[in-house]
Design a protein around this motif. Structure first.
Motif: not given
Length: 198
Positions: A21-26, A140-141, A183-184
């Motif tokens: 929640s609230g994440s903007t990563t990606g 996926a990595p 976030g890599e």
């Protein structure tokens, strides 16, 4: 013992919702991908969790979203947040994707949670659920690796770029781009080949 088809996420649903929640990563990558789809196009969010932030971004882009997740608690959280979006509670690798075809499919934070055979099955099933020219975006990595999931402690594994590209190709999908977010996290973007004539 009841089989946990959520790969441990039912037990940590509250912690997962709080983390996302609230994440903007990606989000920049999701929005860019969404913009490549037809206006008002249809998308299936596979492993949707509570719908934040991916489903929300897809809806903001004007797309028609369907979703699924194997965790009953996460599906309930999704329904509270997005009551007008159809969502199914079922394992991704066993889903029929509502018996329809989509312009796009996205699976963020899911693929590597599945056993190797289930990852292969999921990619093949997604290919079957995409319209010709449809796009698939998943994380996926890039390297072959295995690790313990931070929230569940369960083993996660990436098959690696070379193998994912091979599986995609066998399923009728071709890799069109790769992305890395702040976030890599690594994203594979594939497109379904057009149906052959003749």
């Amino acid at each position: 013992m009841i089989d946990d088809t959520s790969n441990g996420y039912e037990a940590v649903a509250d912690a997962f919702v709080a983390a996302r929640s609230g994440s903007t990563t990606g989000l920049a990558i999701i929005r860019q991908w969404a913009a490549s789809l037809p206006a008002g196009g249809t998308v299936i969010d596979i492993g949707c969790g509570s719908g934040e932030p991916v489903t929300a971004a897809l809806l903001d882009a004007g797309l028609t979203v369907s979703a699924l997740d194997a965790s009953p608690a996460l599906v309930e959280a999704f329904r509270r947040r997005f009551p007008d979006v159809e969502v199914a509670c079922e394992p991704a690798e066993r889903s029929r994707f509502f018996g329809r075809r989509f312009d796009g499919a996205v699976a963020v934070g899911l693929m590597f949670l599945l056993p190797e055979h289930a990852q292969r099955t999921l990619i093949g099933n997604v290919a079957g659920a995409l319209k010709p020219g449809g796009r698939f975006l998943f994380t996926a990595p890039r390297q072959v690796c295995a690790w313990d999931d931070v929230l569940t402690g369960r083993r996660s594994a990436s098959l690696g770029a070379e193998e994912y590209v091979r599986i995609l190709d066998e399923a009728g999908l071709h890799l069109v781009a790769e992305h890395v977010d702040e976030g890599e996290n690594h994203y594979f973007e594939a497109r379904k080949r057009a149906a052959r004539s003749g």
